[in-house]
Design a protein around this motif. Sequence first.
Motif, mmCIF file in Angstrom:
data_model
loop_
_atom_site.group_PDB
_atom_site.id
_atom_site.type_symbol
_atom_site.label_atom_id
_atom_site.label_comp_id
_atom_site.label_asym_id
_atom_site.label_seq_id
_atom_site.Cartn_x
_atom_site.Cartn_y
_atom_site.Cartn_z
ATOM 1 N N ARG A 1 -4.893 -13.580 -12.350
ATOM 2 C CA ARG A 1 -5.337 -12.733 -10.661
ATOM 3 C C ARG A 1 -5.745 -11.027 -10.945
ATOM 4 N NH1 ARG A 1 0.366 -12.905 -9.875
ATOM 5 N NH2 ARG A 1 0.291 -14.880 -8.722
ATOM 6 N N LEU A 2 -6.484 -10.771 -10.265
ATOM 7 C CA LEU A 2 -7.197 -9.387 -10.248
ATOM 8 C C LEU A 2 -6.305 -8.835 -9.006
ATOM 9 C CD1 LEU A 2 -9.619 -7.591 -11.196
ATOM 10 C CD2 LEU A 2 -11.096 -8.360 -9.260
ATOM 11 N N VAL A 3 -5.636 -7.524 -9.830
ATOM 12 C CA VAL A 3 -5.067 -7.111 -9.107
ATOM 13 C C VAL A 3 -6.236 -5.586 -8.634
ATOM 14 C CG1 VAL A 3 -3.312 -5.101 -8.356
ATOM 15 C CG2 VAL A 3 -3.142 -7.405 -10.031
ATOM 16 N N CYS A 4 -6.184 -5.183 -7.416
ATOM 17 C CA CYS A 4 -7.209 -3.487 -7.237
ATOM 18 C C CYS A 4 -6.842 -2.930 -6.287
ATOM 19 C CB CYS A 4 -8.382 -4.463 -6.066
ATOM 20 S SG CYS A 4 -9.469 -5.963 -6.068
ATOM 21 N N ALA B 1 -5.395 -9.576 -5.716
ATOM 22 C CA ALA B 1 -4.190 -8.748 -4.726
ATOM 23 C C ALA B 1 -4.520 -7.531 -4.433
ATOM 24 C CB ALA B 1 -3.175 -9.155 -5.215
ATOM 25 N N VAL B 2 -4.997 -7.150 -3.380
ATOM 26 C CA VAL B 2 -4.500 -6.243 -3.265
ATOM 27 C C VAL B 2 -3.625 -4.340 -3.013
ATOM 28 C CG1 VAL B 2 -6.356 -4.657 -1.954
ATOM 29 C CG2 VAL B 2 -6.949 -6.492 -2.424
ATOM 30 N N VAL B 3 -3.994 -3.562 -3.154
ATOM 31 C CA VAL B 3 -2.064 -2.570 -3.757
ATOM 32 C C VAL B 3 -2.990 -1.907 -2.065
ATOM 33 C CG1 VAL B 3 -1.476 -0.160 -4.463
ATOM 34 C CG2 VAL B 3 -2.107 -2.350 -5.791
ATOM 35 N N GLN B 4 -1.471 -1.772 -1.266
ATOM 36 C CA GLN B 4 -1.528 -0.676 -0.269
ATOM 37 C C GLN B 4 -0.828 -0.421 0.233
ATOM 38 O OE1 GLN B 4 -3.617 -1.333 2.050
ATOM 39 N NE2 GLN B 4 -2.168 -1.511 4.112
ATOM 40 N N TYR B 5 -1.087 0.857 -0.996
ATOM 41 C CA TYR B 5 -0.248 2.441 -0.944
ATOM 42 C C TYR B 5 -0.328 3.057 0.290
ATOM 43 C CZ TYR B 5 -4.059 3.279 -4.154
ATOM 44 O OH TYR B 5 -5.314 2.955 -5.264
ATOM 45 N N PHE C 1 -8.514 -3.641 -11.225
ATOM 46 C CA PHE C 1 -10.075 -3.194 -10.742
ATOM 47 C C PHE C 1 -9.676 -1.732 -10.001
ATOM 48 C CE2 PHE C 1 -13.497 -1.364 -8.067
ATOM 49 C CZ PHE C 1 -13.913 -1.911 -8.565
ATOM 50 N N GLY C 2 -9.610 -0.682 -10.383
ATOM 51 C CA GLY C 2 -9.235 0.041 -9.920
ATOM 52 C C GLY C 2 -10.701 1.081 -9.216
#
Length: 252
Positions: A21-24, A49-53, A90-91
């Motif tokens: 899993r790659l979390v962006c 999976a993408v972080v939604q701030y 990934f940031g």
Amino acid sequence: MASSWNTWLRVFTPRPRARIRLVCFPHAGGAASAFRDWGALLPAAIEVAVVQYPGRQDRLGDTLPRDVAELAAWTAAAVGERLDRPTAFFGHSMGATVAFEAARLLQPRFPTPLVRLFASARKAPAHCRPNGLSLDDATVKEFVRSLGGEGAALLENEELSRLVLPVLRHDLGMVESYRPVSGAPLTCPITAIIGKDDPSVTQADAERWGACTMAACRVRQLDGGHFYFEKSPLDVMGLLVEGLLTTEAAHV
């Protein structure tokens, strides 16, 4: 439509059988939609999976964090609910700082080591310094224009600008006030990525990420500016695959 595991994470291309899993983590003012297409562009072995701030899109009315440390803590708690397979972060820009701080918080909890941190378009934490940026609307708009990218065009639309500017000012304020907290380095490898034409991060800046890990650190340059991945997404996908599915990720 994206699926949501919790308030914080969006998965635009679900892959329940993926190996990794790659979390962006998006940039200042950015939203999960910035990474909407990545899951479909990467191999089936990787789920994105993408972080939604808070404060944007479907989280417009949610409470904003006081600082980067609080944002990292909230994000780490959300990601910590889904540590069911090897994971990489990934940031981009501010997101690289948030990803690093969240990784340090989560490091003792990972059932297997974090596969890799991709730190994109951002100086290493110990070398982040305030820009002295005024947060009035005109200055913020000019700063965003100087970085380029699709987000700059949104600020030219008066209606969209009214929605975007408050959270953008808030995020840039967090970037200005960020001070790294001393702590153990990561144990996973780091790939620091910069755009060749990005004036905000140099090769030397990227190399300093090596002090943030006990493992290997490598620097990669890609064509483009601060938002290099908008123009050459396939180049970025190749770099991600190389870092996640090669023998360097043999513990996966």
